[in-house]
Scaffold this motif. Structure first.
Motif, short mmCIF file in Angstrom:
data_model
loop_
_atom_site.label_atom_id
_atom_site.label_comp_id
_atom_site.label_asym_id
_atom_site.label_seq_id
_atom_site.Cartn_x
_atom_site.Cartn_y
_atom_site.Cartn_z
N GLN A 291 0.85 -1.20 0.00
CA GLN A 291 0.00 0.00 0.00
C GLN A 291 0.88 1.24 0.00
N TRP A 292 0.64 2.13 -0.94
CA TRP A 292 1.42 3.37 -1.00
C TRP A 292 0.47 4.55 -1.15
N ASP A 344 -0.06 9.25 -19.05
CA ASP A 344 1.35 9.48 -18.73
C ASP A 344 1.57 9.72 -17.23
N TRP A 345 0.53 9.77 -16.46
CA TRP A 345 0.59 10.11 -15.04
C TRP A 345 1.28 11.47 -14.87
N ASN A 365 -5.01 6.52 -6.17
CA ASN A 365 -3.63 6.33 -6.63
C ASN A 365 -2.83 7.63 -6.58
N GLY A 366 -3.12 8.44 -5.60
CA GLY A 366 -2.34 9.66 -5.39
C GLY A 366 -2.70 10.82 -6.31
N THR A 370 -1.36 14.64 -6.29
CA THR A 370 -0.55 14.97 -7.47
C THR A 370 -1.11 16.21 -8.17
N LEU A 371 -2.43 16.22 -8.35
CA LEU A 371 -3.04 17.38 -9.01
C LEU A 371 -2.86 18.63 -8.16
#
Lengths: 426, 277
Positions: A291-292, A344-345, A365-366, A370-371
């Motif tokens: 888990q991350w 492309d993440w 998934n982060g 990230t955004l």
């Protein structure tokens, strides 16, 4: 012998004349009924992004029978050298995909068309001003459309964070908090943080924006180095964590960003700092059950990071600049940009595209963090400095590597960064 | 003189060690091509794949135009090799056999031509080829590769020609053979190892070349293998290790076949005892 020499000279002159005699018709609009084909060289890398880019091209072609776009797969490897030759030979693709730092030089040499009159107001409004600054020439012309951004984020091993009672909530993560958490997570032969800083300059300069680090004053060749406390703040903190707190594994500092991932997956590091696109490797490569999470954006005096977006541009000698720009405008539409960004993440430059990704992924998934890490991205001073690449390779990278290997002190680092600019910019 | 058994064992061990040393990269490549993405991120990597998968090969073959690009590379490499040999052989023969003041100048130029950096010549070359409508064509690339390989091929072949004793040609002449007959019947068979070594060098140079192909070829249908392999490397140092390894394994097959085919003909010693020492 004399005849031979004359013959060589004659052939040489003919070839040279032929080479000089080339010309391009940049008149723009096609004749009525004329069908034109635009070459779009895309550097899309991930399978999903290639598919998304091809879909955009297919959608465009279906809606524009007279202006067809041909998708040409390029590669990030040596794209600069390829473009140098193609610009010189007047054969660059109609639509060019590259990063903003790389095309700035081409724009300065007049190779790129001004897209200002062709991009829609909707596109212009959707991208923040700080990001537009990275694709504007000195006289304010838009020489490319910015598409995707990468930021630096902190990835955490959820189990280890929970075990140590470290919670990553809130809108941001201060550097002090990161240091304290890393210290807390350093236990039993495991390090709180692994940080692949084999090529440290980009990371240090981009994250330096957190502390308003400028590194340079002025632009072009007139720029002067500015190395003060703010500029040395990021390396100072990393060094302190590696050698005073011992919460960063010092060996990780000599590795690349992806080299530290096995250690992260194996529980050797509780956290890693890396480009946000690393999330894809997490999804593909993490052991089952691992888990991350992505922690909130790093904050110094601000959450600012340098923006070096991927871009789409058009050669100034292009035969169909208007039509190429219209395709770029189509590419910039929220659903299109969201599709390539998600593939492309990477973070889309426009808010509507970010909203679309947030909606599509639910922030999982982060993606939410990230955004969020992309909201304060802006142009950094070093992006307007002509000899920055030379300084980066010859001065900053070795100096930072020495400092992060604990071989020099902070004052020496500052001195080297400052004096080195004089050497490469003379 | 008889070889002692211990010496023989030592020789075998040395040869075996050398073979392992040479073969290791290929074995490692094959092993990597069979690993899953998760195995690449293992903190304790294993030499052999734990759960072998062929998905990397599937991915590599699905990657746009891998087979097409191999065929393009094959066409270019074979054409370059054949043309280089056809052009170089008479020139090398002339340089090795004829006494002229041009000879040292030509040899000097051959050496000097090897030191030009590619980036220095690529722009004028590109402009000239464009005027001749040879950019974005396989013949254009073949011409460039020929020009690029020729100096070294000439240099190599010249040495092989010089090693053929003049006495053999003189003997053929005394027997009434014409110059052409002498070259075809006497010199050429003796040059076979040299021709094969030069062919191998030229083929591999063309097979692996990246930069000229990158600049000259834009049509996706014409891309060569090194250009397609480069697509497995993305921005920011991201690499698709599994598919890249699988594609690289597939890329080495034609070279191996070419070498296997030629190396049996790469015999030496034909000249031993040809003339009195």
């Amino acid at each position: 012998m004399k005849k031979l020499l004359v013959g060589f000279l004659a052939v040489g002159s003919l070839v040279a004349l032929a080479a000089c005699g080339s010309g391009n018709d940049s008149s723009g609009d096609p004749a009525p009924g004329e069908k034109i084909t635009l070459k779009f060289q895309s550097l899309a890398f991930q399978k999903t992004t290639v598919a998304a880019s091809k879909k955009i091209v297919a959608d465009w072609n279906a809606a524009h029978p007279d202006v067809q776009v041909e998708y040409v797969q390029g590669s990030w490897d040596s794209v600069h050298d390829q473009l140098v030759t193609q610009f010189q030979g007047s054969s660059a693709p109609d639509i060019i995909h590259d990063e903003s730092a790389d095309i700035t030089g081409f724009a300065n040499q007049g190779y790129l068309a001004d897209l200002t009159p062709y991009l829609s107001q909707e596109t212009k409004d959707a991208v923040p001003a700080g990001v537009w600054d990275t694709v504007k020439s000195g006289d304010g012309k838009i020489i490319a459309a910015p598409t995707l951004l990468q930021s630096y984020v902190v990835f955490g091993n959820s189990a280890l964070l929970k075990q140590a009672g470290v919670s990553a909530t809130g809108d941001s993560l201060t550097w002090d908090q990161l240091q304290a958490d890393a210290k807390k997570l350093t236990t039993g032969g495991k390090f709180g943080l692994g940080w692949g800083l084999k090529s440290p300059t980009a990371t240090v300069l981009n994250l330096g924006m957190n502390f308003d680090a400028a590194f340079f004053e002025g632009t072009g060749r007139d720029a002067k180095a500015k190395i003060g406390d703010a500029e040395l703040e990021v390396p100072k903190r990393i060094h302190a964590m590696a050698y005073t707190d011992k919460s960063i594994d010092p060996t990780s500092l000599t590795q690349s960003g992806s080299d530290v991932l096995p250690g992260f997956f194996g529980g050797k590091y509780a956290m890693v700092v890396a480009g946000n696109y690393t999330a894809q490797q997490m999804v593909e490569q993490a052991p089952k059950g691992f888990q991350w999470e992505v922690l909130p954006p790093l904050k110094g005096t601000s959450e600012k990071q340098a923006a070096n977006p991927q871009t789409l541009s058009v050669p100034a000698e292009g035969k169909h600049i208007k039509q190429s720009a219209e395709f770029i405008d189509f590419f910039m539409k929220a659903e299109n940009l969201a599709a390539v960004g998600q593939g492309d993440w990477l973070i889309p430059t426009t808010q509507p595209a970010r909203d679309a990704i947030q909606k599509a992924t639910g922030g999982k998934n982060g993606w939410a963090q990230t955004l969020a890490s992309g909201t304060e991205m802006t142009k950094a001073p070093f992006q307007s400095v002509e000899n920055y690449p030379k300084w980066k390779d010859q001065i900053a990278t070795p100096a930072l590597q020495e400092f992060l290997a604990n071989k020099t002190d902070l004052a020496t680092l500052g001195q080297k960064l400052n004096d080195g600019w004089g050497q490469v910019n003379s | 003189m008889r070889t002692r058994p211990t010496t023989r064992v030592a020789q075998y061990v040395a040869v075996l060690a050398y073979l392992i040393f040479l073969g290791f990269p290929l074995v490692w490549l094959i092993s990597a091509s069979l690993k899953s993405p998760r195995e690449f991120a293992n903190l304790n990597p294993t030499f052999l794949p734990q759960s072998p998968t062929f998905s990397n090969f599937t991915d590599a073959l699905e990657e746009q135009g891998l087979v097409r690009s191999m065929l393009n590379s094959l066409q270019i490499s074979v054409a370059t090799t054949v043309l280089v040999l056809i052009v170089s052989l008479p020139v090398a023969y002339g340089l090795a056999r004829l006494r002229s003041r041009l000879r040292p100048i030509t040899n000097g130029w051959i050496l000097v031509s090897q030191v030009f950096p590619v980036i220095l010549i690529v722009i004028p070359l590109f402009v000239i080829l464009r005027q001749l409508h040879l950019t974005n064509t396989l013949p254009g690339v073949v011409i460039v590769y020929m020009v690029w390989s020729m100096p070294f091929a000439l240099w190599m072949l010249q040495g092989y020609v010089a090693a053929v004793p003049r006495e053999l040609e003189e003997a053929a002449s005394v027997d009434g053979a014409s110059r052409l007959r002498t070259i075809v019947s006497i010199v050429m068979p003796l040059l076979r190892p040299g021709l094969i070594a030069t062919a191998m060098f030229t083929f591999i140079s063309a097979w692996n070349e990246f930069f000229f192909a990158l600049v000259l070829l834009q049509d996706p249908e014409l891309k060569t293998l090194p250009l397609v392999l480069a697509r497995f490397v993305g921005a920011e140092g991201q690499v698709q290790f599994g598919p890249l390894a699988a594609a690289s394994v597939l890329a080495t097959v034609p070279s191996l076949v070419f070498f296997a085919f030629l190396q049996r003909r790469l015999t030496s010693g034909l000249l031993s005892g040809a003339v009195k020492g």
